[in-house]
Enzyme design. Structure first.
Site: not given
Ligand code: IMP
Ligand code: MG
Length: 182
Positions: A106, A109-111, A113-114, A165, A171
């Site tokens: 979805d 963001d920080t990166g 997760t991906l 969410d 959601r």
């Molecule tokens: P990352 O690991 O920081 O890149 O975060 C990615 C995951 O954080 C996404 O897959 C979302 O599930 C969750 N996330 C990040 N930003 C948001 C937001 O603004 N709303 C809801 N979920 C978020």
């Molecule tokens: Mg997610």
């Protein structure tokens, strides 16, 4: 535009349903042009389930016949701040060795997760590995990673709806929005 929420807070619409649908159509043409061989689409749950459902039907319309398997990773856990580490909550069932894989999330963001999902699937021997996200929050990145396909650039605010969410709420909203209190 402010849409009255079904719950206690109003949610400001950032990306309405028709804009999302049109962009997904374009995105699927871009993905189809990448020439994936027998693609395996891997939505990263939970937040990407609505996006992935629309994306998959768009890929069908673009002439692709993907298989699908899911990977559930931990993310925010009832807070708007990233936990800093990623865990597998439920693993995939299919073997990705020698497969062309499209990871779908979805938000980038920080990166973390991906990047975690990419490393995992790469380590399992995927032949080709591409990534697709609905929203890119570029300014919050702490890991160096770019998605191959991005539907929209996202302002650096916490967003909900269209599968995403805040503590398991919102959601069901058909648009991407921002909680007014954010
Ligand atoms: P990352 O690991 O920081 O890149 O975060 C990615 C995951 O954080 C996404 O897959 C979302 O599930 C969750 N996330 C990040 N930003 C948001 C937001 O603004 N709303 C809801 N979920 C978020
Ligand atoms: Mg997610």
């Amino acid at each position: 535009m402010i849409e009255a929420g079904t719950t206690d807070s109003a949610v400001e619409v950032l990306f309405p349903p028709d804009v999302i649908a049109a962009r997904i159509g374009e995105l699927c043409q871009e993905i189809a042009a990448a020439g994936l061989r027998n693609p395996l689409v891997v939505p990263i749950l939970t937040g990407s389930f609505v996006f992935s459902a629309d994306l998959l039907r768009g890929l069908h319309a673009a002439g692709l016949t993907p298989e699908v398997d899911f990977l559930t990773l931990s993310s925010y856990r009832h807070t708007t701040r990233s936990a800093g580490s990623v865990d597998i909550l439920r693993d995939m069932e299919l073997d990705v060795a020698d497969r062309d894989v499209l990871l779908v999330d979805d938000i980038l963001d920080t990166g973390r997760t991906l990047a975690y999902a990419k490393d995992l699937v790469a380590a399992r021997g995927a032949r080709r590995l591409l990534t697709c996200v609905l929203l890119n929050k570029r300014v919050r990145r702490v890991v160096t990673i770019e998605a191959d396909f991005i539907a929209f650039e996202c302002p650096p605010v916490f967003v909900v709806g269209y599968g995403m969410d805040l503590a398991n709420r919102y959601r069901e909203l058909p648009f991407v929005g921002r909680v007014a209190s954010d």
